[in-house]
Motif scaffolding. Structure first.
Motif, PDB file in Angstrom:
ATOM      1  N   PRO A 161     -15.781  -9.462 -20.548  1.00 26.02           N
ATOM      2  CA  PRO A 161     -15.389  -9.153 -19.172  1.00 26.02           C
ATOM      3  C   PRO A 161     -16.425  -8.339 -18.404  1.00 26.02           C
ATOM      4  CG  PRO A 161     -13.547  -8.796 -20.648  1.00 26.02           C
ATOM      5  CD  PRO A 161     -14.741  -9.046 -21.509  1.00 26.02           C
ATOM      6  N   MET A 168     -19.381 -10.573 -17.386  1.00 23.11           N
ATOM      7  CA  MET A 168     -19.025 -11.443 -16.266  1.00 23.11           C
ATOM      8  C   MET A 168     -18.881 -10.654 -14.963  1.00 23.11           C
ATOM      9  SD  MET A 168     -19.010 -14.500 -17.440  1.00 23.11           S
ATOM     10  CE  MET A 168     -20.337 -13.966 -18.529  1.00 23.11           C
ATOM     11  N   LEU A 169     -18.268  -9.488 -15.022  1.00 21.13           N
ATOM     12  CA  LEU A 169     -18.102  -8.669 -13.823  1.00 21.13           C
ATOM     13  C   LEU A 169     -19.449  -8.145 -13.318  1.00 21.13           C
ATOM     14  CD1 LEU A 169     -14.860  -6.685 -14.738  1.00 21.13           C
ATOM     15  CD2 LEU A 169     -15.099  -8.503 -13.040  1.00 21.13           C
ATOM     16  N   ILE A 198      -6.059  -5.411 -17.553  1.00 18.18           N
ATOM     17  CA  ILE A 198      -6.952  -5.554 -16.403  1.00 18.18           C
ATOM     18  C   ILE A 198      -7.229  -4.202 -15.764  1.00 18.18           C
ATOM     19  CG2 ILE A 198      -7.110  -6.467 -14.044  1.00 18.18           C
ATOM     20  CD1 ILE A 198      -5.747  -8.990 -15.024  1.00 18.18           C
ATOM     21  N   LEU A 214     -12.689 -15.385 -15.783  1.00 18.51           N
ATOM     22  CA  LEU A 214     -13.818 -14.451 -15.855  1.00 18.51           C
ATOM     23  C   LEU A 214     -15.144 -15.214 -15.875  1.00 18.51           C
ATOM     24  CD1 LEU A 214     -12.476 -11.854 -18.463  1.00 18.51           C
ATOM     25  CD2 LEU A 214     -13.043 -11.391 -16.069  1.00 18.51           C
TER      26      LEU A 214
END
Length: 227
Positions: A13, A16-17, A162, A190
């Motif tokens: 995550p 990807m963020l 999340i 994601l």
């Protein structure tokens, strides 16, 4: 806690963020003339109208529904009498409606891109990948709403996970008992976020909101005899 769980719901995550947050400004600076939706409206307008309209309303509803439903803690909603049961009921009803709209819309757009010769020839591989990517994410999400619906998994697993990611206190154990179909939906979403800076999806940041505030363009007729 398995190594896969840590990689899938902590490491992945954040990668990807990071791509999402850093990639868009970089793309804007490095490829300003490519910062557009690459619309195919001029090539085939009639087949685009319904698909693009239904898709955009569905995906916007899905986006705002996810933001409100997953980022607002249940304890906060309880303060206003919005119980977990009510939350789940509203989430199911709204999610089903906008999910079907998004699914029908993206299906129409993907079929159009592959079946219309003029559109297919003018498409880049990137365009086809984005369409299929969106179809996978939306299909998985709609499947969860209809067939794998689990209020407990969302309210007490996915949502707090999340929030833990966004507050930089990741807790992958929250995802341990979440159904596999939810995990597929989350990992695919994601992946789409991380991939989006390199696609036509960058046009989401260029919504002409200031258009309604611009000054009117005034046209005056030329007076007779005035050169």
């Amino acid at each position: 806690m398995s190594a896969f769980n840590t990689i899938a719901f902590v490491v992945y995550p954040y990668i990807m963020l990071t791509l999402f947050v850093v990639g868009h400004p970089y793309r804007y600076k490095a490829d300003l003339y490519g910062w557009n939706s690459r619309s195919s409206e001029l090539l085939d307008k009639h087949s685009l109208l319904w698909g693009i309209t239904i898709f955009h309303w569905g995906i916007l509803g899905t986006l705002f529904g996810h933001l409100g439903g997953l980022l607002i803690p249940q304890w906060f909603l309880d303060l206003f009498g919005f119980t977990a049961d009510r939350h789940a009921f509203v989430a199911f009803g709204v999610g089903l409606l906008v999910g079907i709209m998004a699914f029908v819309g993206i299906l129409m757009l993907v079929i159009r891109r592959f079946s219309r010769p003029r559109i297919r020839v003018s498409s880049r591989t990137n365009d086809l990948v984005v369409g299929v990517f969106l179809l996978i994410v939306i299909t998985a999400g709609l499947y969860n709403v209809i067939f794998a619906h689990s209020d407990e998994a969302v309210l007490f697993g996915v949502a707090p996970w999340i929030r833990s990611i966004l507050t930089l206190t990741p807790d992958p154990t929250l995802m341990t008992d979440v159904p596999p179909s939810y995990k597929i939906h989350i990992l695919a979403a994601l992946g789409l976020l991380g991939y989006s800076p390199f696609t036509r999806l960058v046009h989401i940041w260029s919504v002409p909101l200031t258009y309604v505030l611009r000054r009117f363009v005034i046209f005056r007729k030329r007076a007779a005899g005035v050169s």
